[in-house]
Design an enzyme around this catalytic site. Structure first.
Site, PDB file in Angstrom:
ATOM      1  N   GLU A 218       1.046   5.530  11.194  1.00  0.00           N
ATOM      2  CA  GLU A 218       1.890   4.513  10.574  1.00  0.00           C
ATOM      3  C   GLU A 218       3.317   4.643  11.101  1.00  0.00           C
ATOM      4  O   GLU A 218       3.576   5.371  12.044  1.00  0.00           O
ATOM      5  CB  GLU A 218       1.828   4.629   9.048  1.00  0.00           C
ATOM      6  CG  GLU A 218       0.506   4.183   8.470  1.00  0.00           C
ATOM      7  CD  GLU A 218       0.262   2.675   8.572  1.00  0.00           C
ATOM      8  OE1 GLU A 218       1.036   1.901   8.010  1.00  0.00           O
ATOM      9  OE2 GLU A 218      -0.712   2.275   9.232  1.00  0.00           O
ATOM     10  N   ARG A 219       4.259   3.939  10.445  1.00  0.00           N
ATOM     11  CA  ARG A 219       5.633   3.931  10.943  1.00  0.00           C
ATOM     12  C   ARG A 219       6.277   5.309  10.872  1.00  0.00           C
ATOM     13  O   ARG A 219       6.139   6.011   9.874  1.00  0.00           O
ATOM     14  CB  ARG A 219       6.475   2.950  10.121  1.00  0.00           C
ATOM     15  CG  ARG A 219       6.111   1.526  10.392  1.00  0.00           C
ATOM     16  CD  ARG A 219       6.929   0.586   9.524  1.00  0.00           C
ATOM     17  NE  ARG A 219       6.158  -0.620   9.329  1.00  0.00           N
ATOM     18  CZ  ARG A 219       5.387  -0.844   8.276  1.00  0.00           C
ATOM     19  NH1 ARG A 219       5.340   0.031   7.297  1.00  0.00           N
ATOM     20  NH2 ARG A 219       4.684  -1.942   8.192  1.00  0.00           N
TER      21      ARG A 219
ATOM     22  N   LYS B 196       0.831  -1.215   0.000  1.00  0.00           N
ATOM     23  CA  LYS B 196       0.000   0.000   0.000  1.00  0.00           C
ATOM     24  C   LYS B 196       0.862   1.260   0.000  1.00  0.00           C
ATOM     25  O   LYS B 196       0.639   2.178  -0.796  1.00  0.00           O
ATOM     26  CB  LYS B 196      -0.912   0.040   1.236  1.00  0.00           C
ATOM     27  CG  LYS B 196      -1.861  -1.124   1.340  1.00  0.00           C
ATOM     28  CD  LYS B 196      -2.734  -1.020   2.569  1.00  0.00           C
ATOM     29  CE  LYS B 196      -2.007  -1.216   3.877  1.00  0.00           C
ATOM     30  NZ  LYS B 196      -1.401  -2.540   4.067  1.00  0.00           N
TER      31      LYS B 196
END
Ligand code: ATP
Ligand code: MG
Length: 462
Positions: free
Chosen positions: A189-190, A163
């Site tokens: 997210e990261r 993604k």
């Protein structure tokens, strides 16, 4: 939109209880829901958003900061408005947090004009419908699930199916093919991915036309719940004030829903459907319905959506799905075969897949490709059990062509070329159509399968 910030001098109350990111505040008078309150301890500033009125003297709020250092009895001030961010043309090129404060070590944005991050969508009569295809140069997408200009696209997939890579490639394509501005919201997210994106955009010179807003997985649920709205507020500002064509990207919209569910749990609400908050649908709509194009400019959005346990029937996934014009579904089985981007050609779809929008040629080629791939899928079990020799002549030909098409629809990406060692390629839609027509006609029946894999156009094979 509104004038200079209010500087409250009188405290309206004090911190009464702290439960992690949830804070009860004893106050008089009671501030309305969604009002932003502040407190300061040793130069550390805290912002709270009011979410519940507990009784006549107490409100329950969510902190948009870490709560370490905060004590009972800390005086609390009313800002007089909801959470808002400074907006100015200088926002282009910047890396910001949920409050619109710099994360790039640069100067703060000019504090002249502000916009509330929670706002209503434009009136119905102002919205203009999505129209036309937005070419991405990514073969499988342009052919089978085209993006809609001014529309919403979701990139769905379980963990690690590509993604983030696809969203980056798309950003790359937009800069290369269409000169617009982009706003990227990094939601839950990261942290590393945020740094990488910023450095890469700075090095390639595309940062000047972009705004990055981050509230990653290390942030409190309140921040992850609001940061997508901050990013969207900047997209709306660029659309309205600068009349720009805006690309709004979010990685990951599922994390927004998840943060909402955490907030809901912290507030003591009972979960409804399969552990999600009872307000799931309205929260999703609050964000999605603001992503609209008006006469002033278009907002095209692309959102990565994590699919928990690869289960497309998850209620959060379903809630997001219902707002989209195009859904690109990334599948583990495609990734397992080494077909990247791992787009499932049969499950992915677009509102644009209509003869009327696409024109007869594109529609016919796309249908032909889908029919071949669908037939191949049906026959796959038989082939595994009995071998391809058992198929009829016609089916064998279909399978042969489908296998070549399947490989042809893989593509080397610019954003991962350092890892894969293959330079990225972009293929114009007319070329993809011509190539696929060639496959369907049998022009490439003699070309070995691996020559169809991870490449650009088929021109050299003619
Ligand atoms: N188009 C591609 N070409 C080559 N490799 C790819 C491609 N897309 C993904 N990959 C490989 O898959 C890995 C995971 O991709 P990515 O980080 O985009 O997944 P994701 O769906 O965002 O995962 P997560 O759910 O963990 O965020 C990449 O590091 C890369 O090795
Ligand atoms: Mg990712």
């Amino acid at each position: 939109m509104d004038s200079a910030p209010v500087h409250p001098s009188q405290a309206i109350g004090h911190v009464a209880e702290i439960y992690g990111p949830v804070v009860d505040i004893a106050c008089d008078p009671l501030p309305p829901l969604h009002r932003a309150l502040t407190a300061a301890v040793d130069h550390e500033r805290y912002v709270f958003e009011v979410h519940q009125h507990l009784d006549r003297t107490r409100v329950r709020a969510i902190t948009l900061h870490r709560t370490s250092g905060l004590k009972r009895g800390t005086p609390v001030y009313d800002t007089g408005e909801a959470v808002r961010v400074p907006v100015a043309p200088e926002v282009l090129g910047r890396l910001l947090n949920v409050f619109g404060e710099p994360l790039d070590g640069g100067e703060p944005l000019p504090q002249g004009e502000f916009r509330a991050v929670l706002s209503r969508p434009p009136a119905l009569h102002e919205a203009v419908p999505a129209s036309g295809i937005l070419e991405t140069g990514i073969k499988v997408i342009d052919l089978l699930c085209p993006f809609v200009r001014g529309g919403k696209t979701g990139l769905f997939g379980g963990a690690g199916v590509g993604k983030t890579v696809l969203i980056m490639e798309f950003m790359h394509a937009i800069v290369a093919l269409h000169q617009g501005v982009s706003v990227f919201g990094g939601v839950g997210e990261r942290i590393r991915e945020g740094h990488e994106l910023w450095h890469e955009m700075r090095d390639t010179g595309v940062l000047a036309n972009a705004v990055l807003v981050f509230g990653q997985m290390d942030e409190s649920p309140g921040v992850r719940f609001r940061v997508g709205l901050t990013a969207l507020t900047y997209a709306e500002y660029l659309r309205d004030a600068l009349g720009k064509e805006v690309l709004f990207l979010m990685d990951n919209a599922f994390r927004f829903v998840q943060a909402g569910s955490e907030v809901s749990g912290l507030l003591g609400r009972m979960p409804a459907t399969v552990g999600y908050q009872p307000t799931l649908l309205s929260e999703v709509a609050e964000l999605q319905d603001r992503i609209v194009s008006t006469q002033r400019g278009a907002i095209t959005s692309v959102q990565a959506i994590y699919v928990p346990a690869d289960d497309m029937t998850d209620p959060a996934v379903g809630a997001l799905l219902s707002h989209l014009d195009t859904s690109v579904i990334l599948s583990r089985s495609q990734a397992g075969k080494g077909i990247y981007p791992a787009v499932d050609p049969l499950l992915s779809s677009s509102k644009m897949m209509d003869r009327h929008f696409l024109g007869d040629h594109h529609y016919a080629v796309a249908e032909g490709v889908r029919e071949h791939l669908a037939r191949y899928q049906e026959l796959e079990d038989i082939i595994t059990m009995l071998g391809i020799e058992e198929l009829s002549e016609k089916d064998r030909l279909t399978v042969q062509r489908a296998r070549r098409l399947q490989r042809y629809l893989s593509q080397p990406f610019h954003t991962v070329s350092e890892h894969t060692g293959i330079p990225g390629v972009s293929v114009p839609l007319h070329q993809t159509l011509a190539d696929c027509e060639g496959f369907l006609r049998g022009d490439y029946d003699a070309v070995p399968e691996d020559r169809c894999y991870m490449r650009g156009a088929m021109t050299a094979e003619r």
